[in-house]
Design an enzyme around this catalytic site. Sequence first.
Site, PDB file in Angstrom:
ATOM      1  CG  LEU A  11      -2.202  12.123   3.104  1.00 50.12           C
ATOM      2  CD1 LEU A  11      -2.435  12.500   4.565  1.00 50.12           C
ATOM      3  CD2 LEU A  11      -2.004  13.382   2.259  1.00 50.12           C
ATOM      4  CB  ALA A  12       3.232   9.009  -0.217  1.00 49.73           C
ATOM      5  NE  ARG A  18       6.873   4.584  14.004  1.00 48.88           N
ATOM      6  CZ  ARG A  18       5.563   4.625  14.201  1.00 48.88           C
ATOM      7  NH1 ARG A  18       4.996   3.816  15.079  1.00 48.88           N
ATOM      8  NH2 ARG A  18       4.807   5.468  13.519  1.00 48.88           N
ATOM      9  CD  GLN A  78       3.408  17.365   4.863  1.00 51.95           C
ATOM     10  OE1 GLN A  78       3.693  16.184   4.724  1.00 51.95           O
ATOM     11  NE2 GLN A  78       2.716  17.797   5.904  1.00 51.95           N
ATOM     12  N   GLY A  83       1.960  17.417   9.965  1.00 49.89           N
ATOM     13  CA  GLY A  83       0.730  16.710  10.291  1.00 49.89           C
ATOM     14  C   GLY A  83      -0.114  16.396   9.073  1.00 49.89           C
ATOM     15  N   GLY A 144      -6.263   7.184  16.523  1.00 50.49           N
ATOM     16  CA  GLY A 144      -7.272   8.183  16.877  1.00 50.49           C
ATOM     17  C   GLY A 144      -8.588   7.459  17.153  1.00 50.49           C
ATOM     18  CE1 TYR A 386      19.750 -20.448 -18.124  1.00 51.51           C
ATOM     19  CE2 TYR A 386      21.438 -20.617 -19.817  1.00 51.51           C
ATOM     20  CZ  TYR A 386      20.515 -19.865 -19.102  1.00 51.51           C
ATOM     21  OH  TYR A 386      20.372 -18.539 -19.375  1.00 51.51           O
ATOM     22  NE  ARG A 460      28.358 -39.338 -28.243  1.00 47.56           N
ATOM     23  CZ  ARG A 460      27.452 -40.233 -28.567  1.00 47.56           C
ATOM     24  NH1 ARG A 460      27.789 -41.344 -29.202  1.00 47.56           N
ATOM     25  NH2 ARG A 460      26.207 -40.024 -28.265  1.00 47.56           N
TER      26      ARG A 460
HETATM   27  C1  UD1 Z   1      -3.112   8.988  11.886  1.00 43.76           C
HETATM   28  C2  UD1 Z   1      -4.416   9.622  12.387  1.00 43.76           C
HETATM   29  C3  UD1 Z   1      -5.053   8.678  13.423  1.00 43.76           C
HETATM   30  C4  UD1 Z   1      -5.289   7.331  12.793  1.00 43.76           C
HETATM   31  C5  UD1 Z   1      -3.991   6.769  12.219  1.00 43.76           C
HETATM   32  C6  UD1 Z   1      -4.281   5.519  11.430  1.00 43.76           C
HETATM   33  C7  UD1 Z   1      -4.167  12.044  12.357  1.00 43.76           C
HETATM   34  C8  UD1 Z   1      -3.896  13.249  13.139  1.00 43.76           C
HETATM   35  N1  UD1 Z   1      -4.120  10.908  13.012  1.00 43.76           N
HETATM   36  O1  UD1 Z   1      -2.234   8.929  12.979  1.00 43.76           O
HETATM   37  O2  UD1 Z   1      -6.283   9.223  13.859  1.00 43.76           O
HETATM   38  O3  UD1 Z   1      -5.818   6.429  13.756  1.00 43.76           O
HETATM   39  O4  UD1 Z   1      -3.376   7.722  11.331  1.00 43.76           O
HETATM   40  O5  UD1 Z   1      -3.080   4.914  11.036  1.00 43.76           O
HETATM   41  O6  UD1 Z   1      -4.446  12.131  11.171  1.00 43.76           O
HETATM   42  N2  UD1 Z   1       1.762  12.150   6.626  1.00 43.76           N
HETATM   43  C9  UD1 Z   1       2.226  13.088   5.763  1.00 43.76           C
HETATM   44  N3  UD1 Z   1       2.671  14.280   6.252  1.00 43.76           N
HETATM   45  C10 UD1 Z   1       2.642  14.572   7.577  1.00 43.76           C
HETATM   46  C11 UD1 Z   1       2.154  13.597   8.455  1.00 43.76           C
HETATM   47  C12 UD1 Z   1       1.713  12.413   7.954  1.00 43.76           C
HETATM   48  O7  UD1 Z   1       2.265  12.863   4.548  1.00 43.76           O
HETATM   49  O8  UD1 Z   1       3.047  15.674   7.930  1.00 43.76           O
HETATM   50  C13 UD1 Z   1       1.266  10.881   6.081  1.00 43.76           C
HETATM   51  C14 UD1 Z   1       2.141   9.708   6.482  1.00 43.76           C
HETATM   52  O9  UD1 Z   1       3.095   9.446   5.460  1.00 43.76           O
HETATM   53  C15 UD1 Z   1       1.147   8.579   6.569  1.00 43.76           C
HETATM   54  C16 UD1 Z   1      -0.133   9.271   7.016  1.00 43.76           C
HETATM   55  O10 UD1 Z   1       0.014  10.620   6.649  1.00 43.76           O
HETATM   56  O11 UD1 Z   1       0.911   7.982   5.315  1.00 43.76           O
HETATM   57  C17 UD1 Z   1      -0.412   9.125   8.500  1.00 43.76           C
HETATM   58  O12 UD1 Z   1       0.583   9.768   9.243  1.00 43.76           O
HETATM   59  P1  UD1 Z   1       1.066   9.240  10.657  1.00 43.76           P
HETATM   60  O13 UD1 Z   1       2.046  10.197  11.195  1.00 43.76           O
HETATM   61  O14 UD1 Z   1       1.486   7.829  10.550  1.00 43.76           O
HETATM   62  O15 UD1 Z   1      -0.285   9.349  11.499  1.00 43.76           O
HETATM   63  P2  UD1 Z   1      -0.650   8.623  12.847  1.00 43.76           P
HETATM   64  O16 UD1 Z   1       0.002   9.291  13.973  1.00 43.76           O
HETATM   65  O17 UD1 Z   1      -0.445   7.174  12.688  1.00 43.76           O
HETATM   66 CA    CA Z   2       0.605   5.732  11.067  1.00 35.13          CA
END
Ligand code: UD1
Ligand code: CA
Length: 484
Positions: A11-12, A18, A78, A83, A144, A386, A460
């Site tokens: 997931l990226a 931030r 996405q 989420g 979580g 150099y 020289r």
């Molecule tokens: C998530 C977990 C949490 C865990 C934490 C660890 C869920 C609901 N929560 O929370 O339980 O403790 O990570 O760091 O999964 N991303 C997407 N698309 C989205 C949302 C997120 O690609 O729509 C990717 C983000 O780029 C990231 C990862 O998913 O790589 C986590 O997303 P983030 O929003 O940071 O989740 P947390 O709220 O930190």
């Molecule tokens: Ca996170």
Amino acid sequence: MNAPPLLIIVLAAGKGTRMKSALPKVLHKIAGRSMLGHVLALAHSANAQQLVTVVGTDMPAVEAEAKKLAPASRTFIQHQQQGTADAVLAAREAIKAHKGDVIVLYADTPLIRAETLMKLRAKLNEGAGVAVLGFLAANPSGYGRLLTEEKKGLGSAFNFVKHLTSDFASYGRPTLRSSSARSSDTLLAIREEKDASAAERRVDLCNSGVMAFRIANLADLLGHITNNNAKGEFYLTDVIELARKAGHSAAVVECEEDEVLGVNARDQLAEAEAIWQRRRRTDLMQEGVTMIAPDTVWLSYDTVIGRDVVIEPNVFFGPGVKVDEGAEIKANCHFEGAVIGKGARIGPFARLRPGAALSENVHVGNFVEVKNVTMAAGSKANHLAYLGDGSVGAEANIGAGTIFCNYDGFNKSRTEIGAGTFVGSNSSLVAPVKIGDGAYIGSGSVITKDVAAGSLALERSPQEERPGWAEKFRTLMGRRKGKS
Ligand code: UD1
Ligand code: CA
């Protein structure tokens, strides 16, 4: 064991606001490689048959990095960030077509070890439908929480175990815990902080985000996740309860908190960098490298250092550096894209740039810069030089202040120096130019034409000398200043 084929989904798609950066978060680097690159390397080491990266809209650079580092991988977009479950489902097509295990990784969690991923997968072999990588958090806030079942037979002996009864009547007896000894590895649910009760918030076993699945209809199961929660998002974490309802078991595998540090802001990026560096330095020292002040040595993801290499303080290894056995790296050096041969002696204050290829026992001393030059065995450039674009033969000696004049503002040209050649101090070698084996270059020469093997070349003006001049000069000037 014949493990089923593996699909890894990275997931990226997160914006990473931030980070306050024009660059997508996952392209920020640790040890000279993007965080995404670290995670793709982890996926590679897990022998995934299929690799998928989920990116956001308008992230061509992230897509390009995935393609470059994992050419066989696929990317899915996405379109709206709804989420983590929604993000995984962006790859629905890949999940549906795949028969086997699925692992979800976060591209902003770059420090996980391959062994840890193997442990997670082992849980699937033991029968779990889903396995979650968890850790005991020093500060759980924001994570979580993993709600696990109380360990059988330990409940009464551990009076500090508090039970949740009201919220969890349907699950039996979940445990609130602050030590891994107090509960089993059976996972009941994951509660996001914003949705957690006060009691649940006291749990410090947290979700790293990494999950492994062996569930045939995973995509359908994920499709049942709703966004009926505090953030209004589709939480991947909800899959635990759904999977259990569907008859699968869920398990936790614990790892060190250091491994699952998630990078959201630049201070965490620096923290991840520090963890990575400490880990790699320790590995290298265990493999037989001496570092006098390890905390001051910076390594890249691909730095290779042989046994009995001694590294003095303040040395920077940029990407693409290989150091062979027994070399001595003195303090304050900067390397990038360079090879250092066996027993070579480099620095202090040496700079090796891409294409510097130094053979055995080469010496490169203080304030010497080498770029795109091969130096054959035993050759030396000990002070203030150099050397750019060329070659130096075996046992040749490059005097202090020598410059390879390699660039005319438009083109780069080569300087080739034969074996056993002696280049006098403060010589300028104007490329393209070749100096034959065993030749001598007189100090201070500007060499613009090739020099035959065994010759002396010097360029020289003849030296002038006026006997007694100094005394006369002093007397004259002294009189003018009224000193006489
Ligand atoms: C998530 C977990 C949490 C865990 C934490 C660890 C869920 C609901 N929560 O929370 O339980 O403790 O990570 O760091 O999964 N991303 C997407 N698309 C989205 C949302 C997120 O690609 O729509 C990717 C983000 O780029 C990231 C990862 O998913 O790589 C986590 O997303 P983030 O929003 O940071 O989740 P947390 O709220 O930190
Ligand atoms: Ca996170």
